[in-house]
Design a protein around this motif. Structure first.
Motif, short mmCIF file in Angstrom:
data_model
loop_
_atom_site.label_atom_id
_atom_site.label_comp_id
_atom_site.label_asym_id
_atom_site.label_seq_id
_atom_site.Cartn_x
_atom_site.Cartn_y
_atom_site.Cartn_z
N TYR A 70 -21.88 -6.64 11.85
CA TYR A 70 -22.01 -7.48 10.76
C TYR A 70 -23.07 -8.62 10.54
O TYR A 70 -23.67 -8.77 11.69
CB TYR A 70 -20.77 -8.48 10.70
CG TYR A 70 -20.38 -8.93 12.09
CD1 TYR A 70 -20.70 -10.55 12.27
CD2 TYR A 70 -19.92 -8.21 13.26
CE1 TYR A 70 -20.48 -11.15 13.34
CE2 TYR A 70 -19.78 -9.04 14.49
CZ TYR A 70 -19.97 -10.18 14.45
OH TYR A 70 -19.88 -11.11 15.65
N MET A 71 -23.46 -8.70 9.51
CA MET A 71 -24.43 -9.65 9.24
C MET A 71 -23.94 -11.18 9.04
O MET A 71 -22.83 -11.25 8.51
CB MET A 71 -25.31 -9.32 7.92
CG MET A 71 -26.36 -10.67 7.56
SD MET A 71 -27.15 -10.27 6.16
CE MET A 71 -28.10 -8.74 6.31
N LEU A 72 -24.28 -12.17 9.74
CA LEU A 72 -23.90 -13.50 9.61
C LEU A 72 -24.95 -14.26 9.78
O LEU A 72 -26.17 -13.94 10.48
CB LEU A 72 -23.11 -13.89 10.77
CG LEU A 72 -21.89 -15.03 10.44
CD1 LEU A 72 -21.23 -14.80 9.16
CD2 LEU A 72 -21.01 -15.11 11.95
N ALA A 73 -24.94 -15.58 9.41
CA ALA A 73 -26.08 -16.75 9.91
C ALA A 73 -25.60 -17.72 10.72
O ALA A 73 -24.33 -18.01 10.71
CB ALA A 73 -26.43 -17.26 8.48
N TRP A 74 -26.35 -18.31 11.89
CA TRP A 74 -25.98 -19.21 12.79
C TRP A 74 -26.91 -20.27 12.99
O TRP A 74 -28.25 -19.78 12.52
CB TRP A 74 -25.62 -18.47 13.96
CG TRP A 74 -24.56 -19.45 14.71
CD1 TRP A 74 -24.83 -20.28 15.64
CD2 TRP A 74 -23.16 -19.44 14.47
NE1 TRP A 74 -23.66 -20.89 16.03
CE2 TRP A 74 -22.70 -20.34 15.48
CE3 TRP A 74 -22.36 -18.71 13.50
CZ2 TRP A 74 -21.12 -20.47 15.38
CZ3 TRP A 74 -20.99 -19.12 13.48
CH2 TRP A 74 -20.39 -20.10 14.50
N GLY A 75 -26.84 -21.43 13.46
CA GLY A 75 -28.03 -22.40 14.12
C GLY A 75 -27.49 -23.28 14.62
O GLY A 75 -26.38 -23.37 14.93
N SER A 76 -28.11 -24.47 14.41
CA SER A 76 -27.84 -25.68 15.36
C SER A 76 -28.06 -26.81 14.80
O SER A 76 -28.58 -27.77 15.20
CB SER A 76 -28.71 -25.83 16.55
OG SER A 76 -30.09 -25.66 16.40
N THR A 77 -27.91 -26.80 13.26
CA THR A 77 -28.05 -28.07 12.45
C THR A 77 -27.29 -29.12 12.63
O THR A 77 -27.58 -30.21 12.34
CB THR A 77 -27.92 -27.60 10.85
OG1 THR A 77 -26.43 -26.94 10.81
CG2 THR A 77 -28.75 -26.52 10.57
N GLN A 78 -26.23 -28.94 13.48
CA GLN A 78 -25.26 -30.26 13.87
C GLN A 78 -25.67 -30.94 15.03
O GLN A 78 -25.61 -31.92 15.47
CB GLN A 78 -23.83 -29.83 14.00
CG GLN A 78 -23.24 -29.22 14.96
CD GLN A 78 -23.49 -27.54 14.89
OE1 GLN A 78 -24.37 -27.07 14.37
NE2 GLN A 78 -22.59 -26.88 15.31
N THR A 79 -26.52 -30.06 16.03
CA THR A 79 -27.10 -30.89 17.23
C THR A 79 -28.42 -30.84 17.37
O THR A 79 -29.01 -31.44 18.20
CB THR A 79 -26.45 -30.02 18.43
OG1 THR A 79 -26.84 -28.61 18.38
CG2 THR A 79 -25.00 -30.03 18.37
N LEU A 80 -29.25 -29.92 16.91
CA LEU A 80 -30.53 -29.61 16.84
C LEU A 80 -30.98 -29.28 18.30
O LEU A 80 -32.11 -29.75 19.09
CB LEU A 80 -31.49 -30.63 16.29
CG LEU A 80 -31.39 -30.76 14.85
CD1 LEU A 80 -32.20 -32.02 14.47
CD2 LEU A 80 -31.94 -29.75 13.88
N ASP A 81 -30.02 -28.52 18.97
CA ASP A 81 -30.28 -27.90 20.45
C ASP A 81 -29.76 -26.70 20.55
O ASP A 81 -28.76 -26.38 19.68
CB ASP A 81 -29.01 -28.85 21.26
CG ASP A 81 -29.40 -28.85 22.78
OD1 ASP A 81 -30.09 -29.71 23.48
OD2 ASP A 81 -28.77 -27.71 23.20
N ALA A 82 -30.30 -25.99 21.34
CA ALA A 82 -30.30 -24.51 21.44
C ALA A 82 -28.85 -24.25 21.76
O ALA A 82 -28.30 -23.11 21.43
CB ALA A 82 -30.99 -23.95 22.47
#
Length: 497
Positions: A396-408
């Motif tokens: 499945y395709m999904l998007a993820w990131g760390s925009t709420q913490t700017l930490d890996a």
């Protein structure tokens, strides 16, 4: 002429004929998808809307620095205890006090296993919340957690009114939320609109824009047309193939945040054959032409990557995206016992830049190594429910990131640690590293651990990073708007001329 070409030609004619109308005092924002629910602790989508209805203990300014929010100050009392002193006199818009009891209630409801919060991964380090005064709380963690203040700056740690939530229940609260933020919810009609009204008693002062309407417009050309005709003043998620057409249009401003979007990846159900074999996962990754996706389908508004972490994240390791290698991919499949390939189900949404088109290209690339991917493109509201409950396809395709913490940590832990709501991975080596990353205080040691996690992912491909999107917005010149690295649209900071 291809469909995309017809779309561009039609829009080009429209742009040449249309001059944006004069705008009313109300701000209207177009988005590609509708909100499905508004409970900030149980989000299954971006926090863009609820950011403006609710407050957190800690804020992040335009330079991404932590600033006082509902908490005026915070400090570590020891390795596992943080104290937050609250801003006195703040109330929710129904009159309830924003106090220590409300903070405890808001966090406890996420931590309660019976509630099955999909966002629990972000605050799983919290052991308990202790009320030490009307305007003071102490947050106890299972072990040292250097990110605790950052975790208090976005979802799921918005503060909610205990009495109201307890009275109406979770389902009603998700439809008619009440917070202490800059705006109140006036109307919420899924798939049609969300209307917000300025909170005249907001503790930072009343916002300058009285009313804001968020309109879901899934079709890309229609979204841009609504801006050109003056129906909306801000478009979130501008289609990449329409950027060039819009660039020189008078009265329109294009805003690009390089790498400011999420990382698009392919999730894989590691527990199911043949995806349980690392060689198969590696073969799938090597079959993909990420450079072609970003260059041709995203028109350059994306960067191929071999890691889920973003360049601005603490702990980021620059892992280049693998080059397409069909021969090696076929050899790996043969070695794993699948010389003729296999068939799997594949789901992708129309939520991200050209995501459905990228999914079709992925199907073609996989076919070249004998893998038959049966593509389904479900509606976003359906898809978010499937993914959050583990009912999505094997791939499945999904998007993820760390925009709420700017930490890996935020880009890695929730989708890689076994047992987390959004994880389809079970890898003891990764679990050990992920746990260590959350309990290591020494910054340099922690950075190394986070980078080691990314190395393991690059080697074993429990999931397949594809590329990191740019954030693309378009707004009318009478609106003052700047894109942010954390992908927020803070209405309080916007101005209509």
């Amino acid at each position: 002429m291809k469909a995309s070409g017809r779309k561009l030609a039609t829009l080009a004619v429209l742009i040449s004929l249309v001059t944006p109308f004069s705008y009313a005092s109300e701000l209207v924002i177009a988005q590609p998808a509708s909100a499905t629910a508004m409970d900030p602790g149980f989000l299954k989508e971006a926090a863009t809307l609820v950011d403006n209805i609710f407050d957190t203990l800690v804020l992040r300014d335009k330079n991404m620095q932590l600033q006082p929010g509902l908490a005026t100050s915070w400090k570590a009392l020891d390795d596992t205890t943080w104290q937050f002193d609250l801003r006195p006199g703040v109330t929710f818009t129904n009159g309830e006090p924003v106090n220590a009891a409300a903070v405890k209630f808001s966090i406890d409801r996420i931590l309660d296993p019976a509630n099955h919060a999909p966002t629990i991964s972000y605050i799983r380090t919290i052991k308990s919340v202790e009320v030490t005064g009307d305007d003071q709380v102490r947050i106890h963690t299972d072990g040292p957690d250097p990110l605790l203040p950052t975790r208090m700056s976005r979802y799921p740690t918005y503060i909610v009114p205990p009495a109201y939530v307890s009275k109406v229940g979770a389902a009603e609260f998700a439809r008619k939320p009440i917070g202490s933020g800059a705006y109140t919810l006036k109307e919420f009609i899924p798939d049609e609109r969300v209307v917000m009204q300025a909170n005249p008693h907001y503790w930072r002062g009343k916002p300058t824009i009285e009313q804001v309407t968020w309109r879901p417009i899934p079709e890309a050309t229609a979204r841009i047309t609504s801006l050109l005709t003056g129906e909306v003043q801000l478009v979130d998620s501008v289609p990449a193939d329409l950027v060039t057409t819009l660039k020189n249009k008078p009265g329109i401003h294009l805003e690009q945040v390089k790498g400011g979007g999420l990382t698009i990846y392919l999730g894989l159900k590691n527990g199911e054959k043949p995806l349980s074999d690392a060689r198969v996962r590696q073969a799938l990754s090597l079959a993909l032409n990420r450079q072609a996706y970003t260059r041709q389908l995203l028109h350059g508004f994306g960067t191929p990557t071999g890691t889920m972490a973003g360049a601005k994240d603490f702990g980021y390791l620059n892992i280049p995206a693998p080059e397409q290698d069909v021969a090696k991919a076929k050899a790996l499949l043969k070695e794993a016992g699948y010389p003729d390939g296999f068939t799997l189900k594949f789901q992708a949404p129309r939520r991200y830049i050209a995501s459905a088109e990228v999914a079709q290209a992925i199907v073609q690339d996989l076919a070249a190594i004998g893998v038959k991917a049966q593509l389904e493109v479900p509606e976003w509201s359906v898809y978010t429910q499937q993914v959050a409950s583990g009912k999505q396809a094997e791939m499945y395709m999904l998007a993820w990131g760390s925009t709420q913490t700017l930490d890996a940590d935020a880009a890695l832990y929730p989708i890689l640690h076994s047992g987390e709501p959004y994880s389809t991975v079970s890898n003891p080596e990764l679990d050990k590293l992920l746990n260590a990353s959350r309990s290591t205080v020494d910054a340099k040691k922690r950075e190394i651990i986070l980078q080691d996690i990314q190395k393991v992912v690059a080697k074993e491909q429990p999931l397949i990073p594809l590329y990191r999107e740019d954030s693309l917005y378009a707004n009318s010149d009478n609106l003052t708007f700047t894109g942010r690295a954390d992908a927020r649209i803070p209405l309080y900071d916007l101005r209509l001329k």
